[in-house]
Design an enzyme around this catalytic site. Structure first.
Site, PDB file in Angstrom:
ATOM      1  NE  ARG A  92       3.301  -3.157   1.495  1.00 26.56           N
ATOM      2  CZ  ARG A  92       3.306  -2.324   0.412  1.00 26.56           C
ATOM      3  NH1 ARG A  92       3.217  -3.123  -0.691  1.00 26.56           N
ATOM      4  NH2 ARG A  92       3.295  -1.211   0.415  1.00 26.56           N
ATOM      5  CG  ASP A 121       2.256  -1.284   4.079  1.00 28.35           C
ATOM      6  OD1 ASP A 121       1.386  -2.248   4.055  1.00 28.35           O
ATOM      7  OD2 ASP A 121       2.407  -0.538   3.498  1.00 28.35           O
ATOM      8  CB  SER A 172       2.056   8.648   1.532  1.00 25.87           C
ATOM      9  OG  SER A 172       2.278   7.222   1.379  1.00 25.87           O
TER      10      SER A 172
HETATM   11  N1  ARG Z   1      -4.013   2.112   4.869  1.00 26.83           N
HETATM   12  C1  ARG Z   1      -3.526   1.021   3.958  1.00 26.83           C
HETATM   13  C2  ARG Z   1      -3.192  -0.226   4.494  1.00 26.83           C
HETATM   14  O1  ARG Z   1      -2.562  -0.087   5.436  1.00 26.83           O
HETATM   15  C3  ARG Z   1      -2.719   1.347   2.978  1.00 26.83           C
HETATM   16  C4  ARG Z   1      -1.436   2.034   3.574  1.00 26.83           C
HETATM   17  C5  ARG Z   1      -0.756   2.318   2.033  1.00 26.83           C
HETATM   18  N2  ARG Z   1       0.537   3.200   1.980  1.00 26.83           N
HETATM   19  C6  ARG Z   1       0.423   4.538   1.498  1.00 26.83           C
HETATM   20  N3  ARG Z   1       1.646   5.036   1.570  1.00 26.83           N
HETATM   21  N4  ARG Z   1      -0.508   4.960   0.728  1.00 26.83           N
HETATM   22  O2  ARG Z   1      -3.182  -1.436   4.003  1.00 26.83           O
END
Ligand code: ARG
Length: 397
Positions: A92, A121, A172
């Site tokens: 990110r 995120d 997701s």
């Molecule tokens: N839980 C993880 C994080 O906050 C991954 C999130 C990724 N998003 C998804 N849609 N799988 O870093």
């Protein structure tokens, strides 16, 4: 208004592109940053232009990601809550920095992303973008603002005459060089075992080869440099390990994660290279660091992972910790031998020019050992504080 949009080609960011153009009347420049999300990159540019982007940037950031984000994470043994190698969290701030570059180059007024209001995120993007661009460039997050659901997104695309994706995604997913994360669907029940269909990078251990995989990983000052003695660049090391180790069934993670935004979520990850490199690096540290250095390092590691998870890549505290981690890693040079067999990984050998392990010292027959009297005296002095305290307190109660 000119907006720079972080564009993945998926339903959410496609809808945002249309919303920004048709409902905000904005000119939209789309940016896709390649951090190794292989299958998701196909057709993204065409889709962006089809939905009316005025310009599309595809930025290959794989080398920078591996060199400046993933390998520092190896040096920091970065596992959030002891489990998650931080793939999404590490990507990110890099993506945000590329967005910021395009904002400045294009002279845009705003930057948009597709993060939801329930995830981490949004925190990571917003913090990094504000740190780099200040408050004059507006951050637009339509999924968060309008609580865009799948159905709403499809309705918006259809209303403006655009094609709507027919495949219904069950989960997701977020993927890059470091990890593949899967959330949602049946996984939301924390007692339900992840069905085999959620895994793409790792074989089920039952289908892994009968012959174990042996690998030698070479480190220089904490940084992975060679595989089986062959020099490789960072992206190559990560890709090779993902495919080799994954094919032997190692690299799956399933755990309840503490998000920044006040909720626990059930997360399933695949991260064969990340887990292998971190396990190997940790073992080399055990061999070359004094017990005190090792314990300080574990504390710093935990702080580093928390900061990165929480979106605080830019925190000055992190640069202090980085300096200490680099300093300790000066001696983390050597080779680690790893065995991967049917979904399990073990470290089976290690060597280093800085090794503090001495066969000569440890050997009972041939090795040096203090005179038994010296050991006896040492134990007495070593425990004298405790014995004095116990005695004193017994007397006075
Ligand atoms: N839980 C993880 C994080 O906050 C991954 C999130 C990724 N998003 C998804 N849609 N799988 O870093």
């Amino acid at each position: 208004m000119k907006v720079v949009l972080a564009y993945s080609g998926g339903l959410d960011t496609s809808t945002i592109l249309v919303l920004l153009r048709e409902e905000y009347g904005a000119e939209v420049v789309t940016v896709t940053v390649d951090v190794g999300q292989e299958e998701e990159l196909e057709g993204v540019e065409e889709r962006a232009y089809e939905l009316g982007a005025s310009k599309h940037y595809l930025i290959d950031a794989k080398d920078e990601f591996a060199r400046n984000y993933l390998f520092p994470a190896v040096k920091a043994n970065a596992l959030y809550e002891g489990k998650y190698p931080l793939g999404t969290a590490l990507a990110r701030p890099l993506i945000a920095s590329k967005l910021a570059e395009v904002v400045l180059k294009e002279g845009a007024d705003a930057v948009a992303h597709g993060c939801t209001g329930k995830g981490n995120d949004q925190v990571r993007f917003d913090i990094t973008l504000r740190a780099l661009l200040g408050d004059d460039v507006k951050i637009i997050a339509p999924v968060r603002e309008y609580n865009l659901t799948r159905a709403k997104s499809m309705e918006i695309l259809a209303r403006h005459g655009y094609s709507v994706p027919s495949i219904h995604k069950k989960y997701s997913v977020d993927e890059n060089l470091w990890s593949r994360s899967v959330e949602g669907g049946v996984l939301d029940d924390p007692m339900a075992e992840p069905p085999e269909e959620v895994f793409q990078w790792t074989k089920p251990p039952s289908e892994a080869p009968d012959e174990p995989l042996y690998l030698e990983i070479g480190f220089e000052e904490g940084v992975p440099k060679t595989l089986d003695g062959v020099d490789m660049d960072p992206v190559e090391i990560v890709k090779t390990l993902n495919s080799l180790v994954g094919s032997h069934g190692y690299g799956r993670i399933d755990y309840i994660e503490s998000r920044v935004v006040g909720l626990k979520s059930r997360e399933v990850y695949e991260a064969p290279a990340a887990l292998t490199l971190i396990e190997a690096h940790k073992e080399l540290e055990r061999m070359v660091l004094t017990p005190g250095e090792l314990r300080l390092k574990w504390m710093l590691d935990a702080m580093w992972s928390d900061l990165v998870y929480q979106g605080l890549w830019i925190d000055p505290l992190k640069s202090h910790i980085d300096k200490a981690i680099d300093s300790i890693n000066k001696y983390v040079t050597g080779t680690v031998r790893v065995k991967v067999y049917k979904g399990g990984l073990s470290i089976v050998g290690r060597e280093s020019p800085y090794s503090l392990y001495s066969e000569k010292l440890i050997d009972y027959d041939k090795g040096w050992y203090p005179d038994p009297k010296e050991a006896e005296g040492f134990i007495k002095l070593y425990s004298q504080h405790q014995l004095t305290a116990l005695k004193t307190r017994r007397k006075n109660t």
